[in-house]
Scaffold this motif. Structure first.
Motif, mmCIF file in Angstrom:
data_model
loop_
_atom_site.group_PDB
_atom_site.id
_atom_site.type_symbol
_atom_site.label_atom_id
_atom_site.label_comp_id
_atom_site.label_asym_id
_atom_site.label_seq_id
_atom_site.Cartn_x
_atom_site.Cartn_y
_atom_site.Cartn_z
ATOM 1 N N GLY A 60 -30.039 85.633 -20.032
ATOM 2 C CA GLY A 60 -28.722 85.275 -19.528
ATOM 3 C C GLY A 60 -27.666 85.276 -20.620
ATOM 4 N N ALA A 63 -26.594 88.786 -20.912
ATOM 5 C CA ALA A 63 -25.751 89.188 -19.776
ATOM 6 C C ALA A 63 -24.337 88.659 -19.975
ATOM 7 C CB ALA A 63 -26.350 88.667 -18.465
ATOM 8 N N ASP A 172 -20.753 83.330 -14.547
ATOM 9 C CA ASP A 172 -22.094 83.098 -15.076
ATOM 10 C C ASP A 172 -22.922 82.551 -13.917
ATOM 11 O OD1 ASP A 172 -24.431 82.082 -16.120
ATOM 12 O OD2 ASP A 172 -23.481 81.025 -17.799
ATOM 13 N N ALA A 174 -26.282 82.131 -13.632
ATOM 14 C CA ALA A 174 -27.685 81.815 -13.966
ATOM 15 C C ALA A 174 -28.347 81.126 -12.763
ATOM 16 C CB ALA A 174 -27.761 80.926 -15.197
ATOM 17 N N SER A 200 -23.037 87.668 -13.998
ATOM 18 C CA SER A 200 -24.385 87.553 -14.551
ATOM 19 C C SER A 200 -25.224 86.954 -13.428
ATOM 20 C CB SER A 200 -24.407 86.600 -15.749
ATOM 21 O OG SER A 200 -23.475 86.971 -16.733
ATOM 22 N N GLY A 202 -28.463 85.630 -12.094
ATOM 23 C CA GLY A 202 -29.665 85.029 -12.669
ATOM 24 C C GLY A 202 -30.929 85.318 -11.880
ATOM 25 N N GLY A 203 -32.038 85.429 -12.596
ATOM 26 C CA GLY A 203 -33.353 85.557 -11.978
ATOM 27 C C GLY A 203 -34.388 84.663 -12.637
ATOM 28 N N THR A 204 -34.272 84.517 -13.964
ATOM 29 C CA THR A 204 -35.309 83.808 -14.717
ATOM 30 C C THR A 204 -35.472 82.357 -14.262
ATOM 31 O OG1 THR A 204 -34.751 85.203 -16.594
ATOM 32 C CG2 THR A 204 -36.070 83.245 -17.054
ATOM 33 N N GLU A 212 -32.208 89.147 -15.866
ATOM 34 C CA GLU A 212 -30.928 88.829 -15.237
ATOM 35 C C GLU A 212 -30.249 90.159 -14.950
ATOM 36 O OE1 GLU A 212 -32.041 85.059 -16.048
ATOM 37 O OE2 GLU A 212 -29.887 85.053 -15.649
ATOM 38 N N TRP A 255 -35.515 85.698 -3.327
ATOM 39 C CA TRP A 255 -34.572 84.967 -4.206
ATOM 40 C C TRP A 255 -33.897 83.818 -3.477
ATOM 41 C CZ3 TRP A 255 -28.932 85.985 -4.246
ATOM 42 C CH2 TRP A 255 -28.516 86.841 -3.223
#
Ligand SMILES: *Cc1c(COP(=O)(O)O)cnc(C)c1O
Length: 352
Positions: A60, A63, A172, A174, A200, A202-204, A212, A255
């Motif tokens: 992130g 990103a 952002d 995240a 950005s 987020g995936g993590t 990301e 997700w």
């Protein structure tokens, strides 16, 4: 009982399966893998943005920093909240990747910039001609570092100010999914339809091992981003493993499902904590993260029982057992109801 962060939890099994599957045979490197073609198309569909430029990076911080580098010049300043991740948690990576763009810090409740304060701060820049910082992009966090979610009107209030000064806005995200399921709107409504230029995504923190997405709604940033990503050492050669994670994440709305689970776990925990007379939540829980004040004696009890969370402010060893100290609790997608209930049971003698 792990409530320290949403990156302490495991990778979702479907993502691990996708990684195992991606591990067969050969695929072209550096983003030229067939999986990336599918991820790009899926993210364009999800965002209703057929022209969007889409990339994957492993962090992130990368990103955020690389997007901001594309949206700014080194002599500019980025307007962000004083508690934003780009200010507090990226070791000056935005300043590094942008080549020295400053950050101008704005205050406001729950991690959201106060629009009046933002407008004044922007107006105050560029009064010193060539000597001072020039106005640069605005960055907001959705959900915020305090766990609050900007409403669509609140996003619009920020981006309207940006537009009135001819500035771009970065989000952002995240915890993009956690915010989205809270609002119950579409990804397009929460971003470009509300005036956001780049995200950005987020995936993590929501079940991936480490990916990301970067989404630019204006594809004219694409080539510059590609050059900056490579030069910034963020272009992964075995890229298919990033694509595989993101593809699994987007398949069957995994997700959104994971974000709903995390948000529900945070809500369950916060409701239980609210029932304890000496505990005070800072804000109503909207996403999967919240802050609360607990008397020192209750912190000690939780710590002795091995509950993991951040003691955000204060000292566990201070003298007054009743002094309120701030905790941050974060629930991830895997948080079990039994863990939440076990934590609450530790406080049960206090509950009325
Ligand atoms: C976790 C987080 C990031 C990304 O952190 P990395 O450790 O670089 O992946 C960015 N913004 C916010 C608000 C975050 O909470």
């Amino acid at each position: 009982m792990h409530f320290a962060s949403d990156n302490t939890g495991p990778v979702h099994p479907k993502v691990m399966e996708a990684l195992v599957k991606a591990n067969e045979g050969y695929a072209m490197p550096y983003g030229a893998d067939p999986g990336m073609v599918r991820v790009t198309q899926t993210l364009r569909d999800i965002f209703e943005a057929p022209e969007a430029a889409v990339y994957l990076v492993p962090l992130g911080t990368a990103a955020n920093s690389l997007i901001l580098a594309c949206l700014s010049q080194p002599w500019e300043t980025i307007f962000c909240h004083k508690t934003s991740h780009i200010q507090e948690d990226e070791c000056n990576a935005p300043e590094f990747y942008t080549g020295g763009t400053k950050l101008t810090l704005i205050d406001g409740a729950a991690g959201k910039m106060d629009p009046g304060a933002l407008r004044s701060a922007i107006a105050a820049e560029e009064g010193r001609g060539v000597h001072g910082p020039q106005r640069g992009p605005i960055s907001i966090t959705q959900a915020t570092e305090k766990g609050a979610v900007h409403s669509l009107d609140e996003i619009r209030a920020i981006t309207d100010i940006a537009r009135s000064f001819g500035l771009k806005t970065h989000m952002d995200g995240a915890r993009f999914a956690n915010a989205l399921v809270h609002l119950g709107c579409s990804p397009a409504e929460m971003t470009w339809k509300a005036g956001i230029d780049a995200v950005s995504f987020g995936g993590t923190k929501n079940g991936l091992m480490g990916v990301e997405a970067v989404v630019f709604f204006d594809p004219s940033h694409a080539w510059e981003f590609e050059l900056r990503r490579k030069r910034g050492a963020q272009l992964i050669s075995k890229h298919r493993y990033l694509s595989a994670q993101m593809e699994a994440y987007l398949t069957g709305d995994l997700w959104l499902d994971l974000a709903r689970r995390a948000n529900a776990a945070a809500k369950r925990l916060s409701e239980g904590l609210s029932a304890v007379p000496d505990i005070r939540l800072h804000h109503e829980v909207q996403a999967n993260l919240f802050f609360a004040d607990l008397p020192r004696r209750l912190h000690r009890r939780l710590h002795e029982a091995g509950v993991e969370y951040y003691l955000w402010e204060g000292d566990l060893d201070g003298p007054d057992p009743d002094e309120p100290l701030t905790a941050r609790f974060v629930a991830d997608w895997s948080a079990a109801e039994s863990d939440t209930d076990a934590l609450l049971a530790l406080l049960a003698p206090e509950t009325v």
